[in-house]
Design a protein around this motif. Structure first.
Motif, PDB file in Angstrom:
ATOM      1  N   THR A   1       1.138  -0.939   0.262  1.00  0.00           N
ATOM      2  CA  THR A   1      -0.108   0.066  -0.162  1.00  0.00           C
ATOM      3  C   THR A   1       0.803   1.442  -0.050  1.00  0.00           C
ATOM      4  N   GLY A   2       1.392   1.274   0.924  1.00  0.00           N
ATOM      5  CA  GLY A   2       2.700   2.710   1.777  1.00  0.00           C
ATOM      6  C   GLY A   2       4.162   2.610   0.454  1.00  0.00           C
TER       7      GLY A   2
ATOM      8  N   SER B   1       6.834   1.591   1.078  1.00  0.00           N
ATOM      9  CA  SER B   1       6.990   2.308   2.508  1.00  0.00           C
ATOM     10  C   SER B   1       8.401   1.679   2.975  1.00  0.00           C
TER      11      SER B   1
ATOM     12  N   LYS C   1       3.347   6.378   0.460  1.00  0.00           N
ATOM     13  CA  LYS C   1       3.719   7.605   1.378  1.00  0.00           C
ATOM     14  C   LYS C   1       3.869   8.467   0.610  1.00  0.00           C
TER      15      LYS C   1
ATOM     16  N   SER D   1       9.580   6.274  -2.738  1.00  0.00           N
ATOM     17  CA  SER D   1       8.159   5.571  -2.428  1.00  0.00           C
ATOM     18  C   SER D   1       7.058   5.936  -3.626  1.00  0.00           C
TER      19      SER D   1
END
Length: 162
Positions: free
Chosen positions: A13-14, A16, A44, A67
């Motif tokens: 999702t992020g 990172s 992110k 990211s």
């Protein structure tokens, strides 16, 4: 001997932590046979500092990671992907872009180390690194050239269950 270079995208999702660790590991362990990338469905915008600390402690490069959105890899002119792995449960449940070339996809989910309690967070990053390294080593040991698409999909999916 199979000299093809396989492009692999790790999605979280992020983008990172987990996907960045996977990208670094696959690029290092893949020894030129694999070229890895990472991306996020909702990036992110920065790499988690403990991701870079973990990579440095394992003597892996820490420069050049960022990211970024998975949309970068669904555009015309992006690298042809052979494998796409989701490494977090949230991204696995999201509707992914249509990847050009129909890469083999699998879910290699694991807990988010950044969400671990602060006292255990550094260890959570190390544990994530170790798990991802084991999974990538298992993938690198597969006889890719001799497996048909269905068998290869089954094998890489099974790796994510370990």
């Amino acid at each position: 001997m199979d000299q093809k270079t396989y492009n692999v995208l790790f999605i979280c999702t992020g983008n990172s932590a987990r996907s960045i660790l996977a990208e670094a590991l696959m690029n290092q362990l893949g020894d030129g046979r694999f070229r890895a990338f990472s991306a996020g469905s909702h990036p992110k915008g920065e790499v988690h500092p403990l991701t870079l600390k973990t990579l440095a402690a394992q003597r892996l490069p820490v420069d050049g990671y960022r990211s970024k959105s998975w949309e970068e890899f669904a555009r015309l002119g992006s690298p042809e992907l052979h494998f796409v792995f989701t490494v977090c449960d949230q991204a696995a449940g999201e509707v992914c872009p249509v990847w050009p070339g129909q890469p083999i996809t699998a879910h290699w989910g694991m807990p988010d180390p950044a969400a671990a309690p602060e006292a255990q967070r550094e260890q959570a990053f190390v544990d994530t690194f170790v798990t991802m390294k084991r999974r990538i080593q298992l993938m690198l040991a597969l006889p890719l050239a001799s497996l048909d698409r269905v068998a290869l999909k089954t094998r890489v999916t099974d790796i994510g269950k370990n």
